[in-house]
Write a protein that holds these residues in place. Sequence first.
Motif, PDB file in Angstrom:
ATOM      1  N   THR A  25     -37.432  91.959  -4.309  1.00 54.40           N
ATOM      2  CA  THR A  25     -37.671  92.554  -5.626  1.00 54.40           C
ATOM      3  C   THR A  25     -38.870  91.867  -6.267  1.00 54.40           C
ATOM      4  OG1 THR A  25     -36.226  90.972  -6.768  1.00 54.40           O
ATOM      5  CG2 THR A  25     -35.197  92.972  -5.881  1.00 54.40           C
ATOM      6  N   PRO A  26     -39.576  92.537  -7.169  1.00 55.55           N
ATOM      7  CA  PRO A  26     -40.738  91.932  -7.842  1.00 55.55           C
ATOM      8  C   PRO A  26     -40.301  91.050  -9.005  1.00 55.55           C
ATOM      9  CG  PRO A  26     -40.496  94.189  -8.571  1.00 55.55           C
ATOM     10  CD  PRO A  26     -39.426  93.962  -7.532  1.00 55.55           C
ATOM     11  N   HIS A  27     -39.590  89.989  -8.693  1.00 57.02           N
ATOM     12  CA  HIS A  27     -39.018  89.132  -9.729  1.00 57.02           C
ATOM     13  C   HIS A  27     -39.257  87.678  -9.343  1.00 57.02           C
ATOM     14  CE1 HIS A  27     -36.308  87.623 -12.786  1.00 57.02           C
ATOM     15  NE2 HIS A  27     -35.674  86.930 -11.859  1.00 57.02           N
ATOM     16  N   ASP A  28     -39.591  86.865 -10.316  1.00 53.89           N
ATOM     17  CA  ASP A  28     -39.773  85.427 -10.116  1.00 53.89           C
ATOM     18  C   ASP A  28     -40.825  85.156  -9.041  1.00 53.89           C
ATOM     19  OD1 ASP A  28     -39.583  82.752 -10.201  1.00 53.89           O
ATOM     20  OD2 ASP A  28     -37.575  82.595  -9.362  1.00 53.89           O
ATOM     21  N   GLU A  29     -42.095  85.299  -9.423  1.00 54.26           N
ATOM     22  CA  GLU A  29     -43.192  85.163  -8.480  1.00 54.26           C
ATOM     23  C   GLU A  29     -43.343  83.752  -7.932  1.00 54.26           C
ATOM     24  OE1 GLU A  29     -46.783  86.654 -10.084  1.00 54.26           O
ATOM     25  OE2 GLU A  29     -45.997  88.662 -10.495  1.00 54.26           O
ATOM     26  N   SER A  30     -42.606  82.789  -8.447  1.00 53.03           N
ATOM     27  CA  SER A  30     -42.709  81.418  -7.946  1.00 53.03           C
ATOM     28  C   SER A  30     -42.260  81.297  -6.497  1.00 53.03           C
ATOM     29  CB  SER A  30     -41.880  80.479  -8.827  1.00 53.03           C
ATOM     30  OG  SER A  30     -40.504  80.844  -8.794  1.00 53.03           O
ATOM     31  N   LEU A  31     -41.432  82.241  -6.038  1.00 57.08           N
ATOM     32  CA  LEU A  31     -40.959  82.204  -4.657  1.00 57.08           C
ATOM     33  C   LEU A  31     -41.886  82.922  -3.693  1.00 57.08           C
ATOM     34  CD1 LEU A  31     -37.109  82.829  -4.990  1.00 57.08           C
ATOM     35  CD2 LEU A  31     -38.229  80.757  -4.182  1.00 57.08           C
ATOM     36  N   LEU A  32     -42.892  83.620  -4.222  1.00 56.24           N
ATOM     37  CA  LEU A  32     -43.744  84.428  -3.366  1.00 56.24           C
ATOM     38  C   LEU A  32     -44.490  83.595  -2.335  1.00 56.24           C
ATOM     39  CD1 LEU A  32     -45.382  87.254  -5.491  1.00 56.24           C
ATOM     40  CD2 LEU A  32     -43.878  87.457  -3.513  1.00 56.24           C
ATOM     41  N   GLY A  33     -44.945  82.411  -2.727  1.00 55.10           N
ATOM     42  CA  GLY A  33     -45.675  81.571  -1.787  1.00 55.10           C
ATOM     43  C   GLY A  33     -44.823  81.176  -0.596  1.00 55.10           C
ATOM     44  N   ASP A  34     -43.591  80.738  -0.861  1.00 54.69           N
ATOM     45  CA  ASP A  34     -42.687  80.365   0.232  1.00 54.69           C
ATOM     46  C   ASP A  34     -42.349  81.563   1.099  1.00 54.69           C
ATOM     47  OD1 ASP A  34     -42.672  77.793  -0.669  1.00 54.69           O
ATOM     48  OD2 ASP A  34     -40.825  78.017  -1.830  1.00 54.69           O
ATOM     49  N   LEU A  35     -42.150  82.715   0.466  1.00 54.95           N
ATOM     50  CA  LEU A  35     -41.809  83.903   1.236  1.00 54.95           C
ATOM     51  C   LEU A  35     -42.986  84.342   2.107  1.00 54.95           C
ATOM     52  CD1 LEU A  35     -39.672  86.126   1.717  1.00 54.95           C
ATOM     53  CD2 LEU A  35     -40.743  87.414  -0.125  1.00 54.95           C
ATOM     54  N   ALA A  36     -44.191  84.352   1.549  1.00 56.68           N
ATOM     55  CA  ALA A  36     -45.359  84.770   2.314  1.00 56.68           C
ATOM     56  C   ALA A  36     -45.611  83.845   3.498  1.00 56.68           C
ATOM     57  CB  ALA A  36     -46.584  84.814   1.401  1.00 56.68           C
ATOM     58  N   ALA A  37     -45.308  82.557   3.336  1.00 52.01           N
ATOM     59  CA  ALA A  37     -45.556  81.585   4.399  1.00 52.01           C
ATOM     60  C   ALA A  37     -44.586  81.716   5.566  1.00 52.01           C
ATOM     61  CB  ALA A  37     -45.498  80.174   3.822  1.00 52.01           C
ATOM     62  N   MET A  38     -43.590  82.578   5.455  1.00 52.64           N
ATOM     63  CA  MET A  38     -42.640  82.742   6.563  1.00 52.64           C
ATOM     64  C   MET A  38     -43.294  83.402   7.775  1.00 52.64           C
ATOM     65  SD  MET A  38     -39.055  83.832   4.726  1.00 52.64           S
ATOM     66  CE  MET A  38     -38.309  84.063   6.342  1.00 52.64           C
ATOM     67  N   ARG A  39     -44.336  84.165   7.545  1.00 52.29           N
ATOM     68  CA  ARG A  39     -45.014  84.789   8.682  1.00 52.29           C
ATOM     69  C   ARG A  39     -45.781  83.725   9.454  1.00 52.29           C
ATOM     70  NH1 ARG A  39     -50.211  86.276   9.581  1.00 52.29           N
ATOM     71  NH2 ARG A  39     -50.556  87.871  11.188  1.00 52.29           N
ATOM     72  N   GLN A  40     -45.505  83.639  10.771  1.00 50.05           N
ATOM     73  CA  GLN A  40     -46.154  82.672  11.629  1.00 50.05           C
ATOM     74  C   GLN A  40     -47.432  83.270  12.231  1.00 50.05           C
ATOM     75  OE1 GLN A  40     -44.827  79.431  11.845  1.00 50.05           O
ATOM     76  NE2 GLN A  40     -43.680  80.377  10.163  1.00 50.05           N
ATOM     77  N   PRO A  41     -48.424  82.440  12.555  1.00 48.57           N
ATOM     78  CA  PRO A  41     -49.669  82.952  13.141  1.00 48.57           C
ATOM     79  C   PRO A  41     -49.411  83.763  14.405  1.00 48.57           C
ATOM     80  CG  PRO A  41     -49.911  80.653  12.507  1.00 48.57           C
ATOM     81  CD  PRO A  41     -48.468  80.990  12.343  1.00 48.57           C
ATOM     82  N   GLY A  42     -49.979  84.952  14.468  1.00 48.36           N
ATOM     83  CA  GLY A  42     -49.835  85.822  15.628  1.00 48.36           C
ATOM     84  C   GLY A  42     -48.593  86.672  15.627  1.00 48.36           C
ATOM     85  N   ALA A  43     -47.691  86.446  14.689  1.00 50.25           N
ATOM     86  CA  ALA A  43     -46.451  87.210  14.619  1.00 50.25           C
ATOM     87  C   ALA A  43     -46.549  88.250  13.511  1.00 50.25           C
ATOM     88  CB  ALA A  43     -45.256  86.295  14.384  1.00 50.25           C
ATOM     89  N   ALA A  44     -45.676  89.238  13.576  1.00 46.29           N
ATOM     90  CA  ALA A  44     -45.668  90.311  12.581  1.00 46.29           C
ATOM     91  C   ALA A  44     -44.662  89.996  11.483  1.00 46.29           C
ATOM     92  CB  ALA A  44     -45.328  91.643  13.239  1.00 46.29           C
ATOM     93  N   ALA A  45     -44.951  90.508  10.301  1.00 48.12           N
ATOM     94  CA  ALA A  45     -44.044  90.381   9.169  1.00 48.12           C
ATOM     95  C   ALA A  45     -44.051  91.697   8.403  1.00 48.12           C
ATOM     96  CB  ALA A  45     -44.451  89.224   8.268  1.00 48.12           C
ATOM     97  N   LEU A  46     -42.880  92.212   8.117  1.00 47.66           N
ATOM     98  CA  LEU A  46     -42.728  93.495   7.441  1.00 47.66           C
ATOM     99  C   LEU A  46     -42.088  93.264   6.077  1.00 47.66           C
ATOM    100  CD1 LEU A  46     -41.240  95.540  10.424  1.00 47.66           C
ATOM    101  CD2 LEU A  46     -43.644  95.088   9.912  1.00 47.66           C
ATOM    102  N   GLY A  47     -42.710  93.796   5.039  1.00 47.71           N
ATOM    103  CA  GLY A  47     -42.194  93.604   3.691  1.00 47.71           C
ATOM    104  C   GLY A  47     -41.866  94.917   3.015  1.00 47.71           C
ATOM    105  N   PHE A  48     -40.708  94.977   2.381  1.00 52.03           N
ATOM    106  CA  PHE A  48     -40.285  96.131   1.595  1.00 52.03           C
ATOM    107  C   PHE A  48     -40.117  95.637   0.158  1.00 52.03           C
ATOM    108  CE2 PHE A  48     -38.961  96.752   5.913  1.00 52.03           C
ATOM    109  CZ  PHE A  48     -39.148  98.101   6.170  1.00 52.03           C
TER     110      PHE A  48
END
Length: 420
Positions: free
Chosen positions: A339-362
């Motif tokens: 959900t678009p709530h509490d943008e402070s977690l966005l950095g940690d969430l975005a960093a879950m994607r590892q180099p060369g791997a795919a990440a899908l966001g809804f």
Amino acid sequence: MTGRPRRRTLTPRGRGFVGAGVVLAIAGVVLGFEDIVRVGVLLVALALLALAFARRPAAPLTVQRTVTPETVMPDQRAEVQVTFTNTGRRASSLYLAEERVDYVLGDRPRFVLPRTDAGGTREVGYVVRSQLRGRYPLGPVTLHQRDPFGLTSVTRTVDGVGELLVLPRVVPLGSSHPPGAGLGSEGETPQMVALHGEEDVSIRGYHDGDDLRKVHWPATAHRGELMVRQEDRPARRSAIVVLDSRESGHRGSGAAGSFEWAVSAAASIVVRLEELGYQLHLATRESMVAHTFEGAQGAAQLVHDLASADVGADLEFGQVVSHAHELVRLGGLVTAIVTPHDESLLGDLAAMRQPGAAALGFVLDTDTFAGAAGPTPQAAAVRDRLAAAGWRVVVVDARTSIPQAWATVSNRALVQVGSL
């Protein structure tokens, strides 16, 4: 499963008998009419005798429920068979039974429970249906009894509770698949994780130099030539699905709410990823508490777990993201429904994607699930932040179907990641 203590009371008719009897008795004494006194005493005595009769020990009953099928989808009917067994030494009375069920399953079933002989059984059935997923208790059952004159009422509860599991909606996602889930070179991405401790044993013909200790004698006898065991460590795709369950971030209620969309999407995605051969992990507030997302599980079990998913505090989702990082540090497909709530977690969430791997966001534009007109700038900001980290992202509003959202993020023809 034994009966709880009974509640015995006089009915309004019984209290009326007592009141009328006392008035008649007093009036008869004052006026000197003995017949009126006798009538008054008779009315009081009849009510008291009925109450004493109701205090007799009741025959013990046990109850067992059979639900067919045990798990259902929303709007699917389930039949509940309730079996009463008289475990006492004398027959039970005639009861009016009422089963306690959640209001979303419909009206409380009521039925007549006939007199049951000692050691005998009685079976009754009813049908339930729910539009919402969840675990719903069935029972306990309450038994009501009145004497033939309607002067007393006896209520008892028979313990023993069944359960109906309503699974989240799972919708087919077609034949599309995320990047790295195909054959050939696509299988060589970090999404392929070796499973240490597992062995993939196959049988092949003997080659010069093979260890004779690996000869597979049953296959050798069957084939008529030396066969040996070949032991390789399999590489399996790994995927983690993260569900944002922050209560402050979701909008809407019931089946049309944003959280129900998210749960149904998570269930549909894990089923599709299992079809593609992924090892699955589900990161939710419930799996974090139970420590169940640390080990891979099948899609069927994960769908069962999602039936109990519920919203929680913002702090819990932060802990979910932190624990999920440990699972993807060696690579793997990441799918997040947020959900678009509490943008402070966005950095940690975005960093879950590892180099060369795919990440899908809804990214759920949750305000649209409450009737607002979209798109909202908050959802677009989250989309852009994830897209900048290499995610393939789609913004979901109340009109977006799960197959549409999945087809967007898994579209191989996309040139610019995240510009959706």
